[in-house]
Design a protein around this motif. Structure first.
Motif, PDB file in Angstrom:
ATOM      1  N   PRO A 123       0.295  -1.209  -0.116  1.00  0.00           N
ATOM      2  CA  PRO A 123       0.093  -0.265   0.151  1.00  0.00           C
ATOM      3  C   PRO A 123       0.777   1.220   0.334  1.00  0.00           C
ATOM      4  N   PHE A 124       2.504   1.262   0.312  1.00  0.00           N
ATOM      5  CA  PHE A 124       2.570   2.866   0.364  1.00  0.00           C
ATOM      6  C   PHE A 124       3.217   3.419  -0.111  1.00  0.00           C
ATOM      7  N   PRO A 125       2.930   3.313  -1.744  1.00  0.00           N
ATOM      8  CA  PRO A 125       3.866   3.950  -3.105  1.00  0.00           C
ATOM      9  C   PRO A 125       2.551   5.332  -3.270  1.00  0.00           C
ATOM     10  N   ALA A 126       1.359   4.582  -2.795  1.00  0.00           N
ATOM     11  CA  ALA A 126       0.238   5.406  -3.191  1.00  0.00           C
ATOM     12  C   ALA A 126      -0.321   6.108  -1.708  1.00  0.00           C
ATOM     13  N   LEU A 127       0.718   6.175  -0.401  1.00  0.00           N
ATOM     14  CA  LEU A 127       0.063   6.311   0.626  1.00  0.00           C
ATOM     15  C   LEU A 127       1.228   7.815   1.101  1.00  0.00           C
ATOM     16  N   VAL A 128       2.013   7.884   0.624  1.00  0.00           N
ATOM     17  CA  VAL A 128       2.858   8.926   0.584  1.00  0.00           C
ATOM     18  C   VAL A 128       3.209  10.224  -0.109  1.00  0.00           C
ATOM     19  N   GLY A 129       3.360  11.536   0.451  1.00  0.00           N
ATOM     20  CA  GLY A 129       3.391  12.482   0.463  1.00  0.00           C
ATOM     21  C   GLY A 129       4.381  12.584  -1.203  1.00  0.00           C
ATOM     22  N   PRO A 130       4.465  13.591  -1.994  1.00  0.00           N
ATOM     23  CA  PRO A 130       4.727  14.221  -3.358  1.00  0.00           C
ATOM     24  C   PRO A 130       6.538  13.495  -3.058  1.00  0.00           C
ATOM     25  N   GLY A 131       6.654  14.445  -2.218  1.00  0.00           N
ATOM     26  CA  GLY A 131       8.182  14.570  -2.126  1.00  0.00           C
ATOM     27  C   GLY A 131       9.033  13.486  -1.240  1.00  0.00           C
ATOM     28  N   VAL A 132       8.400  12.267  -1.187  1.00  0.00           N
ATOM     29  CA  VAL A 132       8.688  11.139  -0.290  1.00  0.00           C
ATOM     30  C   VAL A 132       9.431  10.167  -1.465  1.00  0.00           C
ATOM     31  N   ARG A 133      10.463   9.314  -1.968  1.00  0.00           N
ATOM     32  CA  ARG A 133      10.465   8.744  -2.459  1.00  0.00           C
ATOM     33  C   ARG A 133      11.493   7.907  -1.381  1.00  0.00           C
ATOM     34  N   LEU A 134      10.726   6.547  -1.775  1.00  0.00           N
ATOM     35  CA  LEU A 134      10.735   5.537  -1.332  1.00  0.00           C
ATOM     36  C   LEU A 134      11.595   4.473  -1.593  1.00  0.00           C
ATOM     37  N   GLY A 135      12.517   4.585  -0.124  1.00  0.00           N
ATOM     38  CA  GLY A 135      13.334   2.753  -1.037  1.00  0.00           C
ATOM     39  C   GLY A 135      12.459   1.403   0.433  1.00  0.00           C
TER      40      GLY A 135
END
Length: 445
Positions: A72-84
């Motif tokens: 679910p995480f890609p749809a939950l974080v803000g636009p300035g966040v690039r998750l690893g």
């Protein structure tokens, strides 16, 4: 170095549907596979989710857990966040009669009809967990399969289990740090564990015999229903594995994950790490905080899912012993954000069995009685930490979690499914819990 595997990327070939994804692989002493560390160091991200599994028997089970939880995480974080995304892989095991919700149903791994006996999958996992102890494990398996009506057989079983657990020859009277579950009379312990299994809703193929044996009370003798206590004996073996995993999880966290994160942060000071741990994996990530240098701010949040360690771990003073603090006292201050403990009353592993495995008392009277000092953080949250709020999941999702310090979140509204004997202990793959992580890490939209 244990050959547990590693990888970097996402999609086909890794089993993970998000990315970039890498694994940090550790052996039982906390030594890291340097290639896996290098993969994390090359990750292009602003924020890195680091998830440590609990008592999984192999890498494939951990990978499936990470895939489902991270989805679910890609749809939950803000636009300035690039998750690893990082999956911690460390050598643990899981008895195959403990189903994981959505992964398999009860009995899907354990072959039907084994009851008290060890199924082949579990016997193989135990052999990998305790290498070089095949003769002892074969004898334990033989006793569980035969269920002899003999006090001497229980004595032999208990001695073998104590040897595997590394507490052979010790007694609670002279070594109070050894759980009474391994030091007390083995028949009384097996009787208590048989009662615990009944409380957790776990039947065996010898349930009528078990009920008769339990009904007899203390002072059991040969010929008096002992055959019905072998389910409790199997649970004693399970607890020995958990006892060893509990110690190993602390080692992997403090000597392995903690120093590795410190090295990664030194090389990539802009990276923000968000630690997530399930069960003994919660112990792994929590003990990693011991390696965070004073003043460092790279750990931005910690989320503990059904954590299998003491609810007093972060306390400056223990309620029952004001001269001592918890094993992790004050370490929440090493986090530039909150330490969130998600807990559930539907977790039988922590509600029933954790207190039995952790109790350090010298007498076995009332072994089943719940003593608050032995409670798990995944059962009832953080205790004895001043100012630590207690929220239900709905409130946490509507209002967010505090920006710092310890906080308990009752997740029982979603963490509620699972078969005996562990109950909902592994029912953690829910978008609501992913949203708690995002809130704790201040990564939301």
């Amino acid at each position: 170095m244990a050959d547990v595997g590693g990888g970097f990327g996402f999609g086909t070939g890794t089993g993970i549907g998000v990315g970039p994804y890498a694994e940090l692989t550790f052996d039982s002493e906390g030594d890291v596979d340097r290639a896996s560390q290098g993969a994390v160091a090359r990750m292009e991200a602003t924020d890195v989710l680091v998830f440590a599994h609990g008592w999984n028997s192999d890498r494939s089970t951990a990978t499936r857990l990470y895939d489902r939880f991270f989805a679910p995480f890609p749809a939950l974080v803000g636009p300035g966040v690039r998750l690893g995304y990082v999956g911690v892989v460390w050598p643990s095991m899981r008895f195959s009669d403990e189903p994981i919700p959505d992964f398999e149903t009860a009995g899907a791994l354990a072959e039907p009809g084994h009851g008290c006996a060890l199924d082949p999958t579990t016997r193989q996992a135990l052999g990998e967990f305790w290498p070089g102890r095949g003769a002892e494990l074969d004898r334990l398996a033989e006793l569980l399969a035969e269920r002899p009506e003999s006090a001497a057989a229980f004595t032999e079983f208990g001695a073998l289990v104590r040897e595997l657990a590394g507490v052979d020859g010790v007694h609670a009277v002279v070594a109070p740090a050894v759980p009474a579950i391994f030091a007390d009379d083995v028949l009384e312990v097996c009787r208590a564990l048989t009662l615990a299994l009944a409380r957790a809703g776990a039947g065996t193929d010898a349930q009528p015999e078990a009920e008769a044996a339990v009904a007899e009370g203390p002072g059991l003798t040969a010929g008096g229903g002992l055959r019905g206590l072998w389910g409790g004996a199997k649970e004693l073996l399970r607890q020995a594995a958990y006892y060893k995993m509990k110690k190993r999880a602390g080692v992997v966290g403090e000597r392995g994950l903690g120093p590795v994160l410190a090295e990664l942060a030194a090389g990539r000071p802009a990276l923000r790490f968000h630690l997530i741990g399930h069960s003994f994996g919660a112990r792994v990530v929590s003990f990693s905080l011991r390696a965070v240098p004073d003043g460092a701010r790279y750990v931005r949040s910690v989320t503990l899912l059904q954590g299998a360690f003491s609810h007093y771990a972060f306390a400056d003073r223990l309620p029952h012993d004001k001269s001592r603090g918890g094993a992790l006292r004050g370490l929440q201050r090493k986090v530039d954000g909150p330490v969130v403990a998600c807990h559930s009353p539907h977790d039988s592993a922590l509600r029933v069995f954790y207190p039995l495995a952790s109790r350090m008392a010298g007498d076995s009277a009332g072994l089943l009685g719940f003593d608050e000092r032995w409670g798990a953080i995944g059962h009832d949250g953080v205790r004895a930490v001043a100012g630590a709020p207690r929220l239900n999941l709905g409130t946490a999702l509507r209002e967010g979690v505090p920006a710092a310090g310890c906080v308990s979140v009752d997740a029982g509204s979603v963490v509620r499914r699972g078969g005996a004997p562990s109950g909902a202990h592994s029912d953690i793959c829910h978008e609501e819990l992913a949203r708690v992580v995002v809130s704790a890490g201040r990564m939301g939209r």
